[in-house]
Scaffold this motif. Structure first.
Motif, PDB file in Angstrom:
ATOM      1  N   GLY A  61       0.820  -1.213   0.000  1.00 55.10           N
ATOM      2  CA  GLY A  61       0.000   0.000   0.000  1.00 55.10           C
ATOM      3  C   GLY A  61       0.852   1.260   0.000  1.00 55.10           C
ATOM      4  O   GLY A  61       0.580   2.195  -0.750  1.00 55.10           O
ATOM      5  N   TRP A  62       1.894   1.287   0.843  1.00 58.19           N
ATOM      6  CA  TRP A  62       2.766   2.458   0.875  1.00 58.19           C
ATOM      7  C   TRP A  62       3.526   2.614  -0.432  1.00 58.19           C
ATOM      8  O   TRP A  62       3.764   3.736  -0.886  1.00 58.19           O
ATOM      9  CB  TRP A  62       3.737   2.386   2.054  1.00 58.19           C
ATOM     10  CG  TRP A  62       3.092   2.814   3.336  1.00 58.19           C
ATOM     11  CD1 TRP A  62       2.837   2.036   4.415  1.00 58.19           C
ATOM     12  CD2 TRP A  62       2.596   4.115   3.669  1.00 58.19           C
ATOM     13  NE1 TRP A  62       2.229   2.767   5.392  1.00 58.19           N
ATOM     14  CE2 TRP A  62       2.066   4.051   4.972  1.00 58.19           C
ATOM     15  CE3 TRP A  62       2.552   5.322   2.992  1.00 58.19           C
ATOM     16  CZ2 TRP A  62       1.495   5.158   5.591  1.00 58.19           C
ATOM     17  CZ3 TRP A  62       1.984   6.425   3.614  1.00 58.19           C
ATOM     18  CH2 TRP A  62       1.469   6.332   4.891  1.00 58.19           C
ATOM     19  N   ILE A  94       1.044   4.162  -2.824  1.00 58.47           N
ATOM     20  CA  ILE A  94       0.833   5.575  -2.501  1.00 58.47           C
ATOM     21  C   ILE A  94       2.027   6.407  -2.959  1.00 58.47           C
ATOM     22  O   ILE A  94       1.865   7.481  -3.561  1.00 58.47           O
ATOM     23  CB  ILE A  94       0.582   5.744  -0.993  1.00 58.47           C
ATOM     24  CG1 ILE A  94      -0.779   5.160  -0.618  1.00 58.47           C
ATOM     25  CG2 ILE A  94       0.666   7.210  -0.579  1.00 58.47           C
ATOM     26  CD1 ILE A  94      -0.999   5.032   0.876  1.00 58.47           C
ATOM     27  N   VAL A 133       2.025   6.800  -6.796  1.00 56.37           N
ATOM     28  CA  VAL A 133       1.010   7.738  -7.277  1.00 56.37           C
ATOM     29  C   VAL A 133       1.423   9.174  -6.960  1.00 56.37           C
ATOM     30  O   VAL A 133       1.296  10.072  -7.814  1.00 56.37           O
ATOM     31  CB  VAL A 133      -0.373   7.403  -6.670  1.00 56.37           C
ATOM     32  CG1 VAL A 133      -1.372   8.517  -6.930  1.00 56.37           C
ATOM     33  CG2 VAL A 133      -0.880   6.093  -7.225  1.00 56.37           C
ATOM     34  N   VAL A 134       1.939   9.412  -5.758  1.00 54.98           N
ATOM     35  CA  VAL A 134       2.371  10.761  -5.394  1.00 54.98           C
ATOM     36  C   VAL A 134       3.536  11.196  -6.276  1.00 54.98           C
ATOM     37  O   VAL A 134       3.581  12.343  -6.741  1.00 54.98           O
ATOM     38  CB  VAL A 134       2.753  10.819  -3.895  1.00 54.98           C
ATOM     39  CG1 VAL A 134       3.472  12.110  -3.562  1.00 54.98           C
ATOM     40  CG2 VAL A 134       1.508  10.664  -3.039  1.00 54.98           C
TER      41      VAL A 134
END
Length: 61
Positions: free
Chosen positions: A26-27, A30, A33-34
């Protein structure tokens, strides 16, 4: 059934390992995407600066 059955926490350890893997994934998602959004934003800013300087150059000449 033995007296040590109450101490068997292998299911808990497996669940914790799965949760750690999912959290890491998940990290990573994230962060990806960032990072992608940051690159897109930087590209838009550079494009706008090129347009502004191009218009300014045409206006001066």
């Amino acid at each position: 059934m033995t007296d040590d059955d109450w101490y068997d926490d292998s299911d808990c350890r497996k669940a914790a390992q799965r949760a750690e893997r999912v959290t890491r994934w998940g990290w990573t998602a994230i962060a990806s995407v960032v990072g992608l959004l940051a690159m897109v934003l930087l590209g838009v800013v550079v494009l706008l600066l090129v347009v502004v300087f191009g218009i300014g150059y045409l206006y001066v000449n």
